[in-house]
Design a protein around this motif. Structure first.
Motif, PDB file in Angstrom:
ATOM      1  N   UNK A   1     -11.146  58.578 -84.711  1.00 39.99           N
ATOM      2  CA  UNK A   1     -10.123  58.053 -83.826  1.00 39.99           C
ATOM      3  C   UNK A   1      -8.803  57.801 -84.550  1.00 39.99           C
ATOM      4  N   UNK A   2      -8.854  57.538 -85.844  1.00 44.90           N
ATOM      5  CA  UNK A   2      -7.631  57.257 -86.592  1.00 44.90           C
ATOM      6  C   UNK A   2      -6.626  58.403 -86.539  1.00 44.90           C
ATOM      7  N   UNK A   3      -7.053  59.668 -86.689  1.00 48.43           N
ATOM      8  CA  UNK A   3      -6.079  60.757 -86.567  1.00 48.43           C
ATOM      9  C   UNK A   3      -5.396  60.785 -85.206  1.00 48.43           C
TER      10      UNK A   3
ATOM     11  N   UNK B   1      -2.548  58.370 -85.228  1.00 44.86           N
ATOM     12  CA  UNK B   1      -1.426  58.924 -85.983  1.00 44.86           C
ATOM     13  C   UNK B   1      -0.674  59.951 -85.141  1.00 44.86           C
ATOM     14  N   UNK B   2      -1.417  60.806 -84.450  1.00 46.66           N
ATOM     15  CA  UNK B   2      -0.805  61.840 -83.610  1.00 46.66           C
ATOM     16  C   UNK B   2       0.040  61.217 -82.500  1.00 46.66           C
ATOM     17  N   UNK B   3      -0.522  60.242 -81.803  1.00 47.62           N
ATOM     18  CA  UNK B   3       0.213  59.597 -80.711  1.00 47.62           C
ATOM     19  C   UNK B   3       1.452  58.886 -81.236  1.00 47.62           C
TER      20      UNK B   3
ATOM     21  N   UNK C   1       7.166  58.452 -81.429  1.00 41.51           N
ATOM     22  CA  UNK C   1       8.290  58.198 -82.317  1.00 41.51           C
ATOM     23  C   UNK C   1       9.311  59.325 -82.222  1.00 41.51           C
ATOM     24  N   UNK C   2       8.822  60.569 -82.196  1.00 42.22           N
ATOM     25  CA  UNK C   2       9.723  61.714 -82.067  1.00 42.22           C
ATOM     26  C   UNK C   2      10.496  61.657 -80.753  1.00 42.22           C
TER      27      UNK C   2
ATOM     28  N   UNK D   1      14.212  63.321 -71.619  1.00 39.24           N
ATOM     29  CA  UNK D   1      13.131  62.498 -72.156  1.00 39.24           C
ATOM     30  C   UNK D   1      11.789  63.209 -71.999  1.00 39.24           C
ATOM     31  N   UNK D   2      11.582  63.786 -70.820  1.00 45.04           N
ATOM     32  CA  UNK D   2      10.333  64.496 -70.556  1.00 45.04           C
ATOM     33  C   UNK D   2      10.173  65.729 -71.448  1.00 45.04           C
ATOM     34  N   UNK D   3      11.249  66.479 -71.611  1.00 46.91           N
ATOM     35  CA  UNK D   3      11.173  67.679 -72.450  1.00 46.91           C
ATOM     36  C   UNK D   3      10.932  67.313 -73.908  1.00 46.91           C
ATOM     37  N   UNK D   4      11.510  66.193 -74.361  1.00 46.07           N
ATOM     38  CA  UNK D   4      11.284  65.736 -75.737  1.00 46.07           C
ATOM     39  C   UNK D   4       9.833  65.299 -75.925  1.00 46.07           C
ATOM     40  N   UNK D   5       9.300  64.544 -74.951  1.00 45.24           N
ATOM     41  CA  UNK D   5       7.920  64.084 -75.028  1.00 45.24           C
ATOM     42  C   UNK D   5       6.960  65.273 -74.997  1.00 45.24           C
ATOM     43  N   UNK D   6       7.213  66.192 -74.073  1.00 49.26           N
ATOM     44  CA  UNK D   6       6.355  67.363 -73.933  1.00 49.26           C
ATOM     45  C   UNK D   6       6.429  68.250 -75.179  1.00 49.26           C
ATOM     46  N   UNK D   7       7.642  68.463 -75.661  1.00 50.06           N
ATOM     47  CA  UNK D   7       7.816  69.292 -76.851  1.00 50.06           C
ATOM     48  C   UNK D   7       7.158  68.696 -78.079  1.00 50.06           C
ATOM     49  N   UNK D   8       7.287  67.388 -78.248  1.00 48.95           N
ATOM     50  CA  UNK D   8       6.693  66.717 -79.408  1.00 48.95           C
ATOM     51  C   UNK D   8       5.172  66.821 -79.379  1.00 48.95           C
ATOM     52  N   UNK D   9       4.586  66.545 -78.215  1.00 49.54           N
ATOM     53  CA  UNK D   9       3.130  66.596 -78.078  1.00 49.54           C
ATOM     54  C   UNK D   9       2.612  68.008 -78.338  1.00 49.54           C
ATOM     55  N   UNK D  10       3.257  68.999 -77.735  1.00 37.48           N
ATOM     56  CA  UNK D  10       2.804  70.377 -77.880  1.00 37.48           C
ATOM     57  C   UNK D  10       2.993  70.887 -79.308  1.00 37.48           C
ATOM     58  N   UNK D  11       4.035  70.418 -79.984  1.00 40.94           N
ATOM     59  CA  UNK D  11       4.274  70.835 -81.366  1.00 40.94           C
ATOM     60  C   UNK D  11       3.163  70.332 -82.278  1.00 40.94           C
ATOM     61  N   UNK D  12       2.781  69.066 -82.106  1.00 36.24           N
ATOM     62  CA  UNK D  12       1.716  68.495 -82.934  1.00 36.24           C
ATOM     63  C   UNK D  12       0.383  69.163 -82.623  1.00 36.24           C
TER      64      UNK D  12
END
Length: 215
Positions: free
Chosen positions: A57-59, A62-64, A69-70, A89-100
């Protein structure tokens, strides 16, 4: 030859006589019917599985943290410029999640492709799609973060994740035990309604972005 054996869902060449974890990716081994037997045999097996899941669960934390933060940093930048809007805001959130998520998949592309083909409708028919998907996800993520061709990127994201959502829902309704490889093979998570909500959430955010761009 051993008739009863346990195999990794993402690395079929890994076979053992007893339940346990895959030495390559750490996923729980399944029997030939695709079930994780270790949880049902005895208490020791139950303790093993619970500790295995909790230890990973720790990783996720870190991912979230990285994702939010991004998103905050991109939003703060736009606020300072006086250009902060909901779509950004949505595109930044979506882009950050998908990048990780896309980057994590690249650590074991072959394993991901094998696991992805268990529930994604396109990957089930076209093997190459599973190998290309991590790279496609990273490209889409960068496009969201850099505001490049948002209409095309948003539509592609909505389409691909809607298809994945349909496949996940079908597996859950059948009660089949699969492994969610959305975070790659090194962070094994059982396919669950959380997986469904995650995939559906990305589809919805992409749809909302498209609506805002078209209005």
């Amino acid at each position: 030859m051993v008739e009863n054996y346990y195999v990794c869902p993402n690395h079929p060449d890994v076979k053992k006589e007893n339940p346990g974890e895959c030495p390559t990716c750490g996923m729980l081994l399944q029997d030939r019917k695709g079930n994780v037997i270790g949880l049902k045999i005895h208490k020791k097996g139950r303790k093993f599985k619970e500790s295995s899941i909790l230890s990973k669960q720790q990783p996720l934390v870190v991912i979230l943290t990285i994702v939010f933060l991004t998103t905050f940093l991109f939003s703060a930048r736009d606020y300072a410029r006086g250009t902060l809007i909901e779509t950004k805001v949505l595109s930044s959130l979506l882009g950050s999640a998908m990048l990780v998520f896309g980057s994590l998949k690249m650590f074991d592309v072959k394993g991901f492709a094998q696991g992805f083909s268990k529930y994604d409708l396109i990957a089930q028919r076209y093997e190459i799609y599973g190998f290309l998907y991590p790279f496609l996800q990273v490209v889409l993520a960068l496009a969201f973060l850099l505001d490049l061709a948002l209409v095309s990127v948003g539509f592609t994201t909505f389409l691909l994740f809607s298809i994945s959502t349909t496949g996940i829902l079908a597996k859950l309704m059948k009660g089949e035990n699969e492994v969610d490889v959305g975070l790659g093979t090194y962070i094994p998570v059982p396919l669950s309604y959380f997986s469904l909500i995650e995939s559906l959430g990305i589809s919805v955010m992409a749809c909302v972005i498209l609506v805002h761009l078209w209005l």
